[in-house]
Scaffold this motif. Structure first.
Motif, PDB file in Angstrom:
ATOM      1  N   THR A 150     -21.559 -11.458   2.717  1.00 28.01           N
ATOM      2  CA  THR A 150     -20.990 -10.233   2.881  1.00 28.01           C
ATOM      3  C   THR A 150     -19.342  -9.641   2.642  1.00 28.01           C
ATOM      4  O   THR A 150     -19.020  -9.928   2.654  1.00 28.01           O
ATOM      5  N   LEU A 151     -19.706  -8.555   1.676  1.00 28.97           N
ATOM      6  CA  LEU A 151     -18.835  -8.380   1.186  1.00 28.97           C
ATOM      7  C   LEU A 151     -18.598  -6.774   2.234  1.00 28.97           C
ATOM      8  O   LEU A 151     -19.214  -6.314   1.891  1.00 28.97           O
ATOM      9  N   THR A 152     -16.863  -6.990   2.492  1.00 27.41           N
ATOM     10  CA  THR A 152     -16.488  -6.253   3.651  1.00 27.41           C
ATOM     11  C   THR A 152     -15.952  -4.985   3.019  1.00 27.41           C
ATOM     12  O   THR A 152     -15.835  -3.691   3.947  1.00 27.41           O
ATOM     13  N   LYS A 153     -15.280  -5.327   2.771  1.00 28.16           N
ATOM     14  CA  LYS A 153     -14.392  -3.775   1.600  1.00 28.16           C
ATOM     15  C   LYS A 153     -13.477  -4.560   1.291  1.00 28.16           C
ATOM     16  O   LYS A 153     -13.307  -5.712   0.277  1.00 28.16           O
ATOM     17  N   VAL A 154     -13.246  -3.709  -0.185  1.00 25.21           N
ATOM     18  CA  VAL A 154     -11.977  -3.668  -1.394  1.00 25.21           C
ATOM     19  C   VAL A 154     -11.142  -2.657  -0.906  1.00 25.21           C
ATOM     20  O   VAL A 154     -11.713  -1.804  -1.183  1.00 25.21           O
ATOM     21  N   LYS A 155      -9.986  -2.576  -1.257  1.00 23.13           N
ATOM     22  CA  LYS A 155      -8.935  -2.539  -0.769  1.00 23.13           C
ATOM     23  C   LYS A 155      -8.156  -2.370  -1.747  1.00 23.13           C
ATOM     24  O   LYS A 155      -7.700  -3.411  -2.070  1.00 23.13           O
ATOM     25  N   ALA A 156      -7.116  -1.556  -2.401  1.00 18.06           N
ATOM     26  CA  ALA A 156      -6.032  -2.033  -3.048  1.00 18.06           C
ATOM     27  C   ALA A 156      -4.402  -2.515  -2.067  1.00 18.06           C
ATOM     28  O   ALA A 156      -4.617  -2.202  -1.132  1.00 18.06           O
ATOM     29  N   ALA A 157      -4.269  -3.444  -2.625  1.00 19.82           N
ATOM     30  CA  ALA A 157      -2.868  -4.532  -1.635  1.00 19.82           C
ATOM     31  C   ALA A 157      -1.522  -3.680  -1.137  1.00 19.82           C
ATOM     32  O   ALA A 157      -1.354  -4.060   0.105  1.00 19.82           O
ATOM     33  N   GLN A 158      -1.287  -2.216  -1.925  1.00 19.18           N
ATOM     34  CA  GLN A 158      -0.639  -1.820  -1.581  1.00 19.18           C
ATOM     35  C   GLN A 158      -0.725  -1.424  -0.664  1.00 19.18           C
ATOM     36  O   GLN A 158       0.635  -0.815   0.472  1.00 19.18           O
ATOM     37  N   GLU A 159      -1.867  -1.384   0.455  1.00 15.56           N
ATOM     38  CA  GLU A 159      -1.705  -0.932   1.550  1.00 15.56           C
ATOM     39  C   GLU A 159      -1.224  -1.674   2.407  1.00 15.56           C
ATOM     40  O   GLU A 159      -1.256  -0.894   3.644  1.00 15.56           O
ATOM     41  N   GLU A 160      -1.841  -2.426   1.969  1.00 18.06           N
ATOM     42  CA  GLU A 160      -0.771  -3.889   3.276  1.00 18.06           C
ATOM     43  C   GLU A 160       0.345  -4.052   3.298  1.00 18.06           C
ATOM     44  O   GLU A 160       1.374  -4.289   3.765  1.00 18.06           O
ATOM     45  N   ASP A 161       0.541  -3.794   1.939  1.00 21.39           N
ATOM     46  CA  ASP A 161       2.878  -4.234   1.108  1.00 21.39           C
ATOM     47  C   ASP A 161       2.653  -3.472   0.503  1.00 21.39           C
ATOM     48  O   ASP A 161       2.362  -3.105  -0.707  1.00 21.39           O
ATOM     49  N   ALA A 162       3.960  -2.155   0.584  1.00 21.03           N
ATOM     50  CA  ALA A 162       4.079  -1.446  -0.331  1.00 21.03           C
ATOM     51  C   ALA A 162       5.148  -2.130  -1.833  1.00 21.03           C
ATOM     52  O   ALA A 162       4.746  -1.123  -2.384  1.00 21.03           O
ATOM     53  N   SER A 163       4.992  -2.806  -1.176  1.00 19.97           N
ATOM     54  CA  SER A 163       5.618  -3.512  -2.454  1.00 19.97           C
ATOM     55  C   SER A 163       5.236  -4.222  -3.551  1.00 19.97           C
ATOM     56  O   SER A 163       6.071  -4.340  -4.213  1.00 19.97           O
ATOM     57  N   LEU A 164       3.810  -4.250  -3.494  1.00 18.43           N
ATOM     58  CA  LEU A 164       3.313  -4.805  -4.130  1.00 18.43           C
ATOM     59  C   LEU A 164       2.853  -3.864  -5.335  1.00 18.43           C
ATOM     60  O   LEU A 164       2.423  -2.775  -5.795  1.00 18.43           O
ATOM     61  N   PRO A 165       2.472  -4.435  -6.616  1.00 17.64           N
ATOM     62  CA  PRO A 165       2.486  -3.408  -8.066  1.00 17.64           C
ATOM     63  C   PRO A 165       1.264  -2.888  -7.786  1.00 17.64           C
ATOM     64  O   PRO A 165      -0.051  -3.491  -6.812  1.00 17.64           O
ATOM     65  N   ASP A 166       0.483  -1.871  -8.365  1.00 17.28           N
ATOM     66  CA  ASP A 166      -0.625  -1.008  -7.659  1.00 17.28           C
ATOM     67  C   ASP A 166      -1.796  -1.611  -8.570  1.00 17.28           C
ATOM     68  O   ASP A 166      -2.603  -0.600  -8.446  1.00 17.28           O
ATOM     69  N   ASP A 167      -1.422  -2.306  -9.287  1.00 18.52           N
ATOM     70  CA  ASP A 167      -2.944  -3.085 -10.243  1.00 18.52           C
ATOM     71  C   ASP A 167      -2.873  -3.973  -9.013  1.00 18.52           C
ATOM     72  O   ASP A 167      -4.150  -4.882  -9.456  1.00 18.52           O
TER      73      ASP A 167
END
Length: 181
Positions: free
Chosen positions: A77-94
């Motif tokens: 079951t795919l539960t979600k797909v989200k930008a990693a920046q939502e968890e860690d702002a230091s990560l690149p936006d891609d």
């Protein structure tokens, strides 16, 4: 060196080991080698012929996020797909992270994780390992959430996520439509 020769050499070694020792471990090793040989052949074909450009399943059959798909004795079951920046702002936006659950209805433990693929505009997104990505050994009857991250241009708003067993000779996978990460 021809990939079929390499794969054949690996298989020959496994068969020799099995012939010398008729133990359950040798037979399990042989089965594992057969899966590995198949995967080597697929990877070499991909290198020679170019990467697979289309998901295994028809897009018309693609599930929505939150829907479950059973493959063998596993339910994905795919539960979600989200930008990693939502968890860690230091990560690149891609960087996007795919979260999915796997329920093991088999009689044996199952290792889940790192089996997702993202398809977009006829291409495959590159995996991007984060320390927060999760894998799990799932005991029979249990369910676990796993996650995997990818590089995906933030301007791409429509893409497909494919999940399934790590090793499946027939290539059975569940395909999901995803959008706006």
């Amino acid at each position: 060196m021809n990939h079929k020769i390499i794969a054949g050499s690996v298989l020959t070694s496994a068969l020799l080991l099995s012939a010398l020792s008729h133990t359950t471990q040798a037979h399990a090793f042989e089965k594992s080698i057969n899966h590995t040989v198949y995967n080597i052949e697929q990877e070499m074909d991909s290198v020679i012929n170019g990467p697979e450009q289309l998901p295994h399943e028809s897009l018309a059959d693609a599930a929505a996020i939150g829907e479950s798909r059973a493959i063998h004795n596993l339910t994905f079951t795919l539960t979600k797909v989200k930008a990693a920046q939502e968890e860690d702002a230091s990560l690149p936006d891609d960087i996007v992270t795919v979260y999915y659950t796997v329920k093991n209805t088999s009689a044996a433990p199952y290792y889940a994780g790192q089996s997702a693929t993202i398809y977009y505009q006829g291409k495959t997104a590159d995996a991007y390992a984060l320390s927060s990505d999760k894998s799990a050994m799932i005991q029979p009857g249990d369910t676990a959430e796993v996650s995997q991250s990818f590089r995906l241009n933030p301007e791409i708003k429509q893409f497909d996520v494919e999940v399934g067993p790590l090793f499946d000779i027939n290539g059975h996978k569940a395909l999901y439509k995803a959008s706006e990460h």
